[in-house]
Design an enzyme around this catalytic site. Structure first.
Site, mmCIF file in Angstrom:
data_model
loop_
_atom_site.group_PDB
_atom_site.id
_atom_site.type_symbol
_atom_site.label_atom_id
_atom_site.label_comp_id
_atom_site.label_asym_id
_atom_site.label_seq_id
_atom_site.Cartn_x
_atom_site.Cartn_y
_atom_site.Cartn_z
ATOM 1 N N ALA A 258 -86.258 31.647 37.047
ATOM 2 C CA ALA A 258 -85.651 32.463 35.998
ATOM 3 C C ALA A 258 -84.129 32.394 36.133
ATOM 4 C CB ALA A 258 -86.133 33.909 36.138
ATOM 5 N N LYS A 259 -83.475 33.145 35.287
ATOM 6 C CA LYS A 259 -81.998 33.124 35.249
ATOM 7 C C LYS A 259 -81.374 33.422 36.613
ATOM 8 C CE LYS A 259 -80.552 33.776 30.512
ATOM 9 N NZ LYS A 259 -81.487 34.616 29.732
ATOM 10 N N ARG A 260 -82.030 34.326 37.382
ATOM 11 C CA ARG A 260 -81.459 34.708 38.673
ATOM 12 C C ARG A 260 -81.303 33.519 39.614
ATOM 13 N NH1 ARG A 260 -87.141 35.762 39.793
ATOM 14 N NH2 ARG A 260 -87.304 37.460 38.368
ATOM 15 N N GLY A 262 -80.006 30.747 38.850
ATOM 16 C CA GLY A 262 -78.975 29.852 38.341
ATOM 17 C C GLY A 262 -79.511 29.133 37.115
#
Ligand code: GLU
Ligand code: ZN
Length: 321
Positions: A258-260, A262
């Site tokens: 996911a976005k976390r 990167g």
């Protein structure tokens, strides 16, 4: 071929050929994890001379992003994953889902549910196990289909919920083998949302049947959905496909990519100068089809495809290979 999919009736045309599908949700950019699942799905069908249907699952409207469907298709083309039919857009097939809901109403397998998400969270005893939320406590289960008229007259909003068998459920998965889904993951589930749109569970079953899909390859986060879908197949008199749930790609912390973690968007890799062949080679290596990562095209991998060499554990993506 471009079509709306409306030409597909709910009664499937049966053929012997393998038919796979790519069923992206246009809710954001596709990342390395999506690419791996699409590659497996595509190769599985192509290695058996099968066809591929592209279906854009755009009914989850609050999460659907403008332009994301085009972006998905651009990503697939870049990866070299082509399709023979579609893109079909679920938002253009509402009449087909309506007809399925009508069938479920006719046999009282659904009932109107007025619970809000907060009501369900409050009444639920089990923890939140998958993206569908906690199992439904059965608050509205005594209602029958005809009760919907009263609710409508009162202007009360309601969803349609399917009367599920109680589980546990077992099904045979092409990758996982015999899968058992515990009873506490089950419960009556929504097939039509109070917003007036079909829920994923209903749309996916109607579509996979109508489009003659013989094999569903998807991430194993959807394992808990499978017993729900199998019940819908039975209730609608449709033949289910074979299911093949493959491990997800996770970040170094073991959580779903996911976005976390990167920026692992395919478009970003592409802009950074990574070639599709490099990415495909890395993914093929991760699936046990190559001894080491080397640039290769999806087409060249058709003869290497083997479900059995894919590791059972999630692929940990560190952003580098
Ligand atoms: N549209 C779903 C997703 O992108 C896939 C649903 C499915 O494969 O059944 O997560
Ligand atoms: Zn309810």
């Amino acid at each position: 071929m471009v079509g709306t999919g409306l030409e597909y009736g709910i009664e499937m045309v049966s053929t012997d050929a393998a038919v796979g599908r790519l069923a992206p949700s246009p809710t954001g950019a596709q990342h390395v994890g999506n690419a791996r699942t699409y590659l497996i799905a595509w190769l599985s069908a192509r290695s058996r001379n099968g066809r591929i249907v592209l279906r854009i699952e755009d009914i989850d409207s609050p999460r659907v992003k403008l332009g994301a469907a085009e972006q998905v298709m651009e990503d697939l083309r870049w990866l070299g994953l082509d399709w023979d039919e579609g893109p079909f857009f679920q938002t253009q097939r509402l009449a087909v889902y309506q007809a399925a809901l009508k069938k479920l109403k006719a046999v009282e397998l659904v009932y109107p549910c007025t619970c809000t998400r907060a009501d369900i969270e409050r009444a639920a005893s089990a923890p939140h196990l998958d993206h569908e939320g906690p199992p439904y406590p059965g608050t509205c289960a005594r209602r029958c289909v005809a009760d919907a008229e009263v609710l409508e007259r009162r202007g009360q909003r309601f969803a349609w919920r399917f009367r599920s068998a109680s589980g546990p459920f077992c099904f045979d998965d092409e990758f996982l083998g015999q899968v058992s889904v515990p009873a506490q993951w089950c419960g009556d589930f929504v097939v039509w949302k109070s917003a007036g749109t079909p829920a994923y569970q209903l749309a996916v079953v109607v579509d996979d049947a109508a489009m003659g899909i013989t094999q569903v390859v998807r991430g194993d986060d959807l394992v808990p959905s499978t017993p729900r879908q199998l019940q819908l197949y039975r209730a609608l008199g449709l033949t289910p496909p074979r299911f093949c749930h493959v491990p997800l790609v996770v970040g170094p912390d073991g959580r779903r990519l996911a976005k976390r973690h990167g920026d692992t968007r395919l478009s970003t890799l592409r802009e950074a100068g990574v070639s599709a062949q490099e990415l495909i080679g890395y993914l093929a290596y991760s699936c046990g089809w190559l001894e080491k990562p080397k640039p290769i095209s999806a087409v060249e991998l058709i003869s290497h495809f083997d479900l059995r060499t894919i590791p059972r554990e999630p692929l940990v993506f560190t952003g580098r290979w």
